[in-house]
Design a protein around this motif. Structure first.
Motif, short mmCIF file in Angstrom:
data_model
loop_
_atom_site.label_atom_id
_atom_site.label_comp_id
_atom_site.label_asym_id
_atom_site.label_seq_id
_atom_site.Cartn_x
_atom_site.Cartn_y
_atom_site.Cartn_z
N LYS A 229 0.82 -1.21 0.00
CA LYS A 229 0.00 0.00 0.00
C LYS A 229 0.86 1.27 0.00
CE LYS A 229 -4.13 -2.02 2.10
NZ LYS A 229 -3.73 -3.42 1.77
N LEU A 230 1.99 1.22 0.70
CA LEU A 230 2.89 2.37 0.69
C LEU A 230 3.48 2.60 -0.71
CD1 LEU A 230 4.72 1.84 4.10
CD2 LEU A 230 3.15 3.70 3.54
N ARG A 231 3.84 1.52 -1.38
CA ARG A 231 4.36 1.65 -2.74
C ARG A 231 3.27 2.16 -3.69
NH1 ARG A 231 9.54 -0.34 -3.71
NH2 ARG A 231 9.28 1.01 -5.53
N PRO A 303 9.38 4.47 20.28
CA PRO A 303 9.17 5.22 19.03
C PRO A 303 9.35 4.36 17.79
CG PRO A 303 11.28 5.77 20.01
CD PRO A 303 10.57 4.91 21.00
N TRP A 304 10.24 3.37 17.85
CA TRP A 304 10.51 2.56 16.66
C TRP A 304 9.29 1.72 16.27
CZ3 TRP A 304 14.20 -2.23 16.17
CH2 TRP A 304 14.41 -2.52 14.80
N GLY A 305 8.73 0.99 17.22
CA GLY A 305 7.63 0.08 16.91
C GLY A 305 6.34 0.80 16.56
N ILE A 306 5.82 1.57 17.51
CA ILE A 306 4.51 2.19 17.28
C ILE A 306 4.60 3.31 16.25
CG2 ILE A 306 4.57 4.00 19.06
CD1 ILE A 306 1.68 3.07 19.79
N GLY A 307 5.73 4.02 16.23
CA GLY A 307 5.91 5.09 15.25
C GLY A 307 5.93 4.57 13.83
N THR A 308 6.67 3.48 13.61
CA THR A 308 6.78 2.91 12.27
C THR A 308 5.44 2.36 11.78
OG1 THR A 308 9.10 2.32 12.64
CG2 THR A 308 7.95 1.18 10.86
N VAL A 309 4.80 1.54 12.60
CA VAL A 309 3.57 0.87 12.17
C VAL A 309 2.43 1.85 11.96
CG1 VAL A 309 1.79 -0.79 12.85
CG2 VAL A 309 4.20 -1.34 13.19
N ILE A 310 2.16 2.69 12.97
CA ILE A 310 0.97 3.56 12.87
C ILE A 310 1.24 4.77 11.98
CG2 ILE A 310 -0.58 5.04 14.21
CD1 ILE A 310 -0.48 3.02 16.44
N GLY A 311 2.45 5.33 12.04
CA GLY A 311 2.75 6.47 11.18
C GLY A 311 2.69 6.12 9.70
N LEU A 312 3.25 4.98 9.33
CA LEU A 312 3.21 4.57 7.92
C LEU A 312 1.82 4.07 7.53
CD1 LEU A 312 6.66 2.77 7.48
CD2 LEU A 312 6.03 5.13 6.94
N SER A 313 1.10 3.46 8.46
CA SER A 313 -0.26 3.03 8.16
C SER A 313 -1.16 4.22 7.84
CB SER A 313 -0.85 2.24 9.33
OG SER A 313 -0.15 1.02 9.52
N ALA A 314 -0.90 5.35 8.49
CA ALA A 314 -1.67 6.56 8.19
C ALA A 314 -1.52 6.94 6.72
CB ALA A 314 -1.24 7.70 9.09
N ARG A 315 -0.29 6.85 6.22
CA ARG A 315 -0.05 7.15 4.80
C ARG A 315 -0.71 6.11 3.90
NH1 ARG A 315 1.77 12.22 3.21
NH2 ARG A 315 3.60 12.87 4.42
#
Length: 683
Positions: A229-231, A303-315
């Motif tokens: 989905k990010l791609r 920050p690594w776990g929740i930031g990566t998963v939820i921040g990128l999922s928002a995009r």
């Protein structure tokens, strides 16, 4: 209705959580204080217990408390904002900065154990070394750091609560710290350690649940689905400063700049906050380094776990009908207020997840506020009251002033945070404002403990000049680069970066120059004048007798082989050893001193390894023209999630095992009391 007219949860739910959890923790602390006093002989009505928990905190509870203190609301919520804004690199730079700070504090904490073993606040050893003017200067810098740092956390939490529930910002600002004031005033530092553990256990559990709930949601599709989905959104998203504008590249200019600001400049939130020193003072000499270093490894998970998963999922879902703002994207105001995570969870999981966020916000913020309350109240009672108002103050008088200080400081924080809110400040602005104003004292306070040549004049002048210079550069660049001085322009990266670096390094350079112009050398033995607080109204107190016994034992252990070299400043840490005829006898015996010196070597070695790994070995090889492949991305995110489980074991499960004897003692005491009550009723 929350921000942008989107209903996430009701106001009533928000009020219920904030007020209810505050009352619940106050009751829990009242109960735990009674249990400590009755069954573990730990009396929070003594200053030593209230301020530094009798210096007996074990490794597990130290790690949990340190982890909790570093698990700021900005860290858990804004790591998702930065991942959304700059991509996969941002959470790693965030984690790197936090880990490094804790590793550094492990070194400073064990040095403090050797040189100022009975300190209560970091301002105490400043006063011994530099006198009243130096003491006043560093109190001013410390209060700036505490007030600005604590209000930064409260304003972030208040704006998030308002954005999620629609609660009035003034109500959120006052209610969030209110419950913390109550339980901190009652329980003292040991209470904050216990609540830190509860905060950590609950917040980490929620964090792991939210991470997995988002990752496994059908609209995200797991590790592979998220990547695909990010791609697929690359044509819609172009991140300025990233390689090919991609979210999946580590070559992110803005993320790297943010990493510099956080890692180097925000050290003030640690070194200039006496709360973090107090945690090292409170820990047992055998627990300081392992506790801090364990927390420094575990903190990477947040920050690594929740930031990566939820921040990128928002995009990944922002341009799909499932997202709450569809067909619009999030506004800059919503992003800067930290609403990325609430919007993602409302879209994918529902209102129940937003309730979980509110609970996590409460857990994150109260840990920070409670530590700050203890720190500032200790400065008020110890560095103001006992030093300048009532030099012969008893233990109970100091404790009363500490309690008053907790309440007054809580009111100050609420008032100052409201002022920032109505001035238009937000969490993003705070992150760049803090290092500019709080960094000037970093090197002078570190030099105070590790460099015998820093002079009184250097320690007083250098941080004040650094503060003026840093703020001037920050404001000047904001005006020259963007044409105005506003919340928006001072939130830009480059003015904040140069202002922060000026605030940080100007005092270091000035201190060295001034100290070398008219050199002096400090005798480290003077720090041993700092002693335990004894209640003069109770001559038979356990604290006094314990201290006298320890000194007597130490005097017997010191042999005639101690020479002048042993106490000379050139002897470094060995200079803490004293001659038999000296009144300044180190309270630790030689075996303990050797043990602590060994931990110092371990702490320095770990700090070096930590810097190499988190700054060079891990991120720098990835800073190149490269976009993550699917397999590498899946492995990357999987490890970040597994790290959350490691953190849970390190700072939740292990403290329970480490404190099993105290827990068992308390449980047995309660059980015996219950049996006596039942037996008494039968009779």
């Amino acid at each position: 209705m929350a921000a942008g007219g989107i209903e996430l949860v009701s106001q009533g739910t928000g009020y219920g959580i904030i007020i209810g959890l505050g009352a619940l923790f106050a009751i829990l602390i009242l109960v735990s204080v009674r249990i400590q006093k009755r069954y573990l002989l730990e009396d929070s009505e003594r200053s030593e217990m209230f301020m530094v928990a009798n210096r007996t905190i074990g490794t597990g509870l130290t790690a949990s408390a340190v982890f909790s203190s570093w698990m700021w609301i900005n860290e858990s919520m804004y790591s998702t904002v930065f991942a959304y804004s700059w991509g996969i690199a941002a959470p790693v730079w965030f984690a790197s900065g936090l880990s490094f700070q804790i590793a550094l504090m492990a070194v400073l904490g064990i040095v403090a154990k050797l040189r100022v073993p009975y300190a209560h606040t970091s301002m105490e050893f400043v006063r011994v070394r530099y006198g009243r003017f130096g003491h006043g200067t560093f109190i001013f810098l410390n209060l700036i750091n505490n007030v600005f740092g604590c209000s930064a956390m409260v304003i972030t939490a208040a704006q998030l609560v308002t954005g999620i529930t629609g609660m009035h910002i003034a109500a959120a600002t006052v209610l969030i710290p209110a419950g913390v004031v109550v339980y901190t005033a009652v329980g003292g530092l040991k209470a904050t350690f216990l609540t830190d553990f509860l905060h950590t256990a609950i917040a980490l559990s929620i964090m792991i649940y939210l991470t997995l709930a988002v990752l496994t949601n059908e609209h995200v599709g797991g590790l592979g689905g998220l990547y695909d989905k990010l791609r697929a959104t690359e044509s819609l998203v172009n991140v300025e400063g990233n390689y090919m504008g991609s979210l999946l590249t580590f070559k992110s200019y803005k993320a790297a700049i943010f990493g510099v600001v956080l890692k180097v400049c925000n050290l003030a939130l640690v070194t200039m906050d006496t709360a973090f020193w107090q945690k090292s003072f409170a820990s047992d000499v055998r627990s300081t380094v392992p506790g801090y270093d364990l927390a420094s490894v575990a903190i990477i998970a947040v920050p690594w776990g929740i930031g990566t998963v939820i921040g990128l999922s928002a995009r990944a879902i922002e341009h799909t009908p499932v997202f709450v703002t569809y067909p619009e994207v999030m506004t800059a105001a919503e992003i800067n207020s930290g609403l990325v995570m609430p919007y993602v969870l409302k879209s994918l999981v529902g209102s129940s997840a937003c309730v979980a966020i509110l609970v996590m916000i409460f857990m994150d913020i109260t840990s920070t506020v409670s530590s700050s309350l203890i720190a500032v109240s200790s400065i008020v009672s110890f560095d103001f009251y006992k030093t300048y108002i009532n030099k012969n103050a008893t233990d109970r008088q100091i404790l009363r002033v500490s309690h008053t200080g907790v309440v007054v400081y809580g009111l100050v924080i609420a008032g100052w945070t409201l002022a920032l809110n109505y001035a238009g400040a937000n969490g993003n602005w705070i992150l760049y404002f803090l290092p500019v104003t709080t960094s000037p004292g970093i090197f002078p306070v570190i030099f105070t403990l590790v460099w015998s040549r820093q002079t009184k004049l250097a320690a007083i002048i250098s941080p004040l000049v650094g503060l003026v210079a840093g703020v001037s550069v920050w404001i000047g660049l904001s005006y020259s680069m963007f044409g105005a001085v506003t919340i928006a322009t001072t939130s830009e990266q480059m003015p904040a970066l140069y202002g922060s670096l000026t605030s940080l390094f100007t005092p270091a350079l000035l201190s060295v120059i001034i100290s070398l112009i008219k050199p002096q050398r400090f005798d480290w033995r003077e720090f041993l004048r700092i002693d335990l607080i004894e209640d003069k109204s109770e001559h038979s107190s356990a604290v006094a007798s314990s201290r006298e016994s320890q000194v007597a034992q130490d005097e017997k252990k010191i042999t005639s082989e101690t020479s002048a070299a042993d106490i000379s400043p050139e002897a470094g840490l060995d200079g803490l050893r004293t001659r038999r005829s000296s009144d300044l006898v180190h309270p630790f015996d030689e075996a303990t001193l050797r043990h602590v010196r060994r931990w110092l070597k371990i702490a320095i070695g770990f700090l070096v390894v930590n810097c190499l790994v988190t700054i060079i070995v891990w991120p720098l090889p990835l800073y190149r023209d490269y976009i993550f492949g699917k397999t590498f991305f899946k492995s990357w995110v999987a490890v970040s999630v597994l790290w959350q489980f490691f953190a849970f074991c390190a700072v939740v499960v292990y403290p329970l095992f480490d404190g099993r004897h105290a827990i068992g003692k308390g449980v047995r005491g309660i059980w015996l009391d219950l049996q006596k009550r039942v037996q008494g009723k039968k009779e």
